[in-house]
Design an enzyme around this catalytic site. Structure first.
Site, short mmCIF file in Angstrom:
data_model
loop_
_atom_site.label_atom_id
_atom_site.label_comp_id
_atom_site.label_asym_id
_atom_site.label_seq_id
_atom_site.Cartn_x
_atom_site.Cartn_y
_atom_site.Cartn_z
CD GLU A 1 66.33 34.39 30.47
OE1 GLU A 1 66.12 33.53 29.60
OE2 GLU A 1 66.39 34.12 31.68
CG ASP B 1 58.70 29.21 26.75
OD1 ASP B 1 59.63 28.39 26.93
OD2 ASP B 1 58.82 30.43 26.94
CG HIS C 1 56.64 34.91 29.21
ND1 HIS C 1 57.39 33.81 28.88
CD2 HIS C 1 57.47 35.98 29.16
CE1 HIS C 1 58.63 34.20 28.64
NE2 HIS C 1 58.71 35.51 28.81
CG HIS D 1 59.26 37.92 24.80
ND1 HIS D 1 60.42 38.67 24.80
CD2 HIS D 1 59.39 37.03 25.80
CE1 HIS D 1 61.23 38.23 25.75
NE2 HIS D 1 60.62 37.24 26.39
#
Length: 115
Positions: free
Chosen positions: A97, A32, A104, A102
């Site tokens: 967002e 990230d 994390h 996706h």
């Protein structure tokens, strides 16, 4: 998809300087750019799936593979024994967002519990 959402497609195609740590025919995993923990990896499918709500009978194996790769990365990063967090957000009120499914993977320190 807007420009913000297209960034994941560019990462998959290696059109950015993003540090990819894993890639196969199904998923791509990368660091990230604004990490929330010492280890913060994003895992995405290589085909566009907008949200968790778009997982279906045809693509459910992609989601399982994303989770499998996240766990494999946690083991490789040596955070599996101490613990880690896997987070997925769905739609605006869920904190998503970027309109591209996706996951994390966060770890490398004691993380706060959400509940």
């Amino acid at each position: 998809m807007n420009n913000k959402d297209l960034i994941f497609q560019k990462i998959i195609k290696r059109e950015t300087s993003t540090h990819i740590i894993y890639q196969d025919k199904i998923v791509t995993a990368f660091e990230d750019i604004a990490p929330k923990a010492p280890i913060h990896i994003i895992v995405i499918p290589n085909i566009f799936i907008k949200t968790l709500n778009d997982i279906n009978q045809k693509n459910k194996n992609i989601f399982a593979h994303m989770l499998y790769i996240a766990v494999k990365i946690a083991k490789n990063k040596k955070i599996s024994e101490d613990g880690y967090k896997i987070v997925m957000n769905c739609n605006k009120n869920g904190g998503q967002e970027i309109n591209y499914l996706h996951m994390h993977l966060l770890g490398g320190e004691k993380l706060k519990a959400l509940y």
